[in-house]
Design an enzyme around this catalytic site. Structure first.
Site, PDB file in Angstrom:
ATOM      1  CG  HIS A   1     -28.517  -0.300  26.232  1.00  0.00           C
ATOM      2  ND1 HIS A   1     -27.177  -0.247  26.528  1.00  0.00           N
ATOM      3  CD2 HIS A   1     -29.144  -0.461  27.422  1.00  0.00           C
ATOM      4  CE1 HIS A   1     -27.005  -0.382  27.836  1.00  0.00           C
ATOM      5  NE2 HIS A   1     -28.187  -0.521  28.399  1.00  0.00           N
TER       6      HIS A   1
ATOM      7  CG  ASP B   1     -25.966   1.118  16.021  1.00  0.00           C
ATOM      8  OD1 ASP B   1     -26.467   0.696  17.078  1.00  0.00           O
ATOM      9  OD2 ASP B   1     -24.998   0.578  15.453  1.00  0.00           O
TER      10      ASP B   1
HETATM   11  C1  G6P Z   1     -28.051  -4.981  21.245  1.00  0.00           C
HETATM   12  C2  G6P Z   1     -29.044  -4.807  22.383  1.00  0.00           C
HETATM   13  C3  G6P Z   1     -28.672  -5.664  23.569  1.00  0.00           C
HETATM   14  C4  G6P Z   1     -28.477  -7.096  23.112  1.00  0.00           C
HETATM   15  C5  G6P Z   1     -27.413  -7.164  22.014  1.00  0.00           C
HETATM   16  C6  G6P Z   1     -27.138  -8.585  21.487  1.00  0.00           C
HETATM   17  O1  G6P Z   1     -26.849  -4.382  21.560  1.00  0.00           O
HETATM   18  O2  G6P Z   1     -29.155  -3.433  22.762  1.00  0.00           O
HETATM   19  O3  G6P Z   1     -29.665  -5.585  24.570  1.00  0.00           O
HETATM   20  O4  G6P Z   1     -28.135  -7.930  24.186  1.00  0.00           O
HETATM   21  O5  G6P Z   1     -27.833  -6.345  20.937  1.00  0.00           O
HETATM   22  O6  G6P Z   1     -28.313  -9.184  21.039  1.00  0.00           O
HETATM   23  P1  G6P Z   1     -28.877 -10.545  21.670  1.00  0.00           P
HETATM   24  O7  G6P Z   1     -30.231 -10.692  21.055  1.00  0.00           O
HETATM   25  O8  G6P Z   1     -27.907 -11.604  21.260  1.00  0.00           O
HETATM   26  O9  G6P Z   1     -28.941 -10.362  23.170  1.00  0.00           O
END
Ligand code: G6P
Length: 509
Positions: A170, A382
């Protein structure tokens, strides 16, 4: 081997797609996460039967039972992976957030290459692989998401298991000179090559990955062009695909048409006296470029007196990773900057920045999108940036302006119609704000209509289909060079030599 349409489907991601909270009597509660991924995958999981394996974000007692109950409601199994506090520290906060996150976003300073983090990453990936081995048969498809879980295919294979294995990254994949700093670079890349299909957001990410593979394995060969190519190394083949992620366009547009949401949008505009509304909504993260955006606003107000009293920036910041000191410090910096700008420019009835630090209810966010004249989506780097797409989907009046960073993955699809900026160039962003405030309604409409058409065609459901088609298909020949998937704007196919400078053609090995 079952018909591919019948294969069960196992999803792995670091976080389960649920929000665990507490009810009025202190009891644990779960609600479905709001992300686009779960919206798109839940129906597929429900139809095919399958499971979502992930960390619930807490090790509190009762989570397993909570997931079991929630599974009934969701129509597929939620399988929580429990991690010890030491594992969360080393694997999640350490390796994932202090090494992979900054490095993959091309920030090298905050990296902390502690060998203990790598150990924890391997151990946690083994825990996820064990859960996958328990849930999946060799006839299933296992779809692994994101940078936290890059070792899962290798670990599953080491257990003698061979389901169909797909991976989607992602976040961006960095240029080779940056990636190769990781002491465990070879282990990571070789483990990724154990997936049958690796999906990237943009051509650039895939090209960077291929460059890394070539540096580590000069004999690697690439075949094909377009969305899906194959990489062959020592007789083993991995497919590499480009699948820009999207949103549930229709759901956002429908909510934006809801009378209650429209009224809220109207109220917002009135509250700001119908000024030119700039809008930013970001998870609190150094990749999002919020301080640079505030600098750009400051520059705009200094350089263009006609904007004083006329523009307002509504900046929503969603709390995130609050336990990391760097993130807390960043929040304080942003608050200080907001205070300085407002302190310098405010006058009765007008303050240039309206700052919101909390998670907004879904409908309220949509009302802000619909009410704003110009979205400032200016991350420093991003993977995609779905705020850009959500803003456009909610702009049912088709009059909003999307100001988009060159360094967001969304630029690959939207650069022709968005106002493109280099987020590091505060003067350039200030000019974009000035030009946006003066843009003629006809031009606003033409641009926004074109952006919306692209996202409408390439929504999250089309994204899931494209990935699953590629993961299930056994022949590369099944893919026309220009299928419906990745290049939302066919004219912008960088391989046709017309691409933006930041997405030049793939080099063919
Ligand atoms: C990004 C990453 C996700 C992640 C999200 C929130 O979008 O690609 O995999 O879950 O951030 O971050 P966190 O560390 O809270 O999961």
């Amino acid at each position: 081997m079952p018909n591919d349409k019948k294969r069960r489907f196992i999803v792995l991601s670091n976080r389960l797609p649920i929000a665990v909270g507490r009810g009025p009597d202190g009891e644990l509660t779960a609600s479905q996460g709001a992300g686009g991924l779960v919206t798109a995958l839940a129906p597929v999981l429900g139809n095919r039967g399958g499971a979502w394996i992930g960390w619930p974000g807490t090790s509190e007692k009762g989570v397993t039972a909570l997931c079991r109950n929630f599974s009934r409601q969701a129509g597929y199994f939620l399988r929580p992976v429990s991690l010890t506090e030491a594992e969360v520290e080393g694997f999640y906060r350490g390796f994932s957030n202090e090494i992979l996150w900054p490095l993959f976003h091309e920030f090298q300073m905050p990296c902390n290459f502690l060998p203990a983090y790598w150990e924890a990453y391997r151990t946690a990936n083994a825990t996820f692989a064990k859960a996958a081995a328990a849930a999946a048969t060799d006839d299933d498809l296992v779809w692994v998401h994101d940078y936290h879980l890059m070792l899962v295919a290798r670990l599953l294979k080491a257990k003698g298991r061979s389901p169909r294995l797909g991976f989607f990254l992602h976040i961006p994949f960095p240029p080779a000179d940056i990636f190769l700093k990781i002491p465990w670079r070879r282990e990571l890349v070789d483990a990724l090559l154990d997936f049958d299909l690796i999906g990237f957001q943009t051509l650039r990410d895939r090209r960077n990955f291929f460059d890394v593979v070539k540096r580590l394995h000069p004999s690697a060969m690439r075949k094909g062009r377009g969305e899906i190519v194959t990489l062959t190394l020592a007789g083993e083949t991995t497919r590499l695909g480009v699948f820009p992620i999207s949103i549930d366009f229709a759901a956002f547009a429908d909510r934006a048409r809801d009378p209650g949401v429209r009224q809220t949008a109207k109220d917002i505009r009135q509250a700001f006296d119908n000024r030119f509304l700039l809008f930013g909504a970001d998870r609190l993260d150094y990749t999002k470029g919020v301080p640079q955006r505030l600098d750009a606003l400051q520059t705009a107000l200094t350089s263009y007196p006609e904007l004083r009293g006329k523009v307002c920036l509504i900046q929503v910041l969603v709390p995130s990773r609050e336990e990391v000191p760097q993130y807390r410090a960043m929040k304080e910096d942003i608050e200080r900057m907001v205070g300085e700008i407002n302190g310098r420019w405010s006058r009765p009835g007008w303050a240039p920045v309206h700052f919101v630090y909390r998670n907004l209810p879904h409908d309220e966010l949509i009302a802000y999108y619909a009410a704003s004249d110009m979205a400032l989506v200016t991350p420093l780097r991003d993977g995609m940036n779905l705020v850009a797409k959500e803003y456009a989907a909610c702009n049912v009046a088709e009059t909003g302006i999307l100001c988009l960073s060159e360094f967001a993955g969304a630029a690959m699809e939207l650069h022709r119609h968005a106002v493109m900026v280099n987020p590091f160039d505060v003067v350039g962003v200030a000019e974009a704000i000035r030009d946006g405030a003066a843009m003629a309604p006809g031009q606003r409409r033409r641009r926004m209509r074109a952006i919306r058409a692209i996202i409408r065609r390439h929504d999250i459901f089309q994204w899931v289909d494209a990935f699953l088609d590629a993961a299930f298909s056994t022949h590369l020949g099944d893919f026309p060079r220009q299928s419906a998937g990745a290049w939302a704007d066919p004219e912008a196919d960088p391989e046709a030599g017309q691409g933006p400078p930041w997405d030049t053609p793939d080099r063919v090995a």
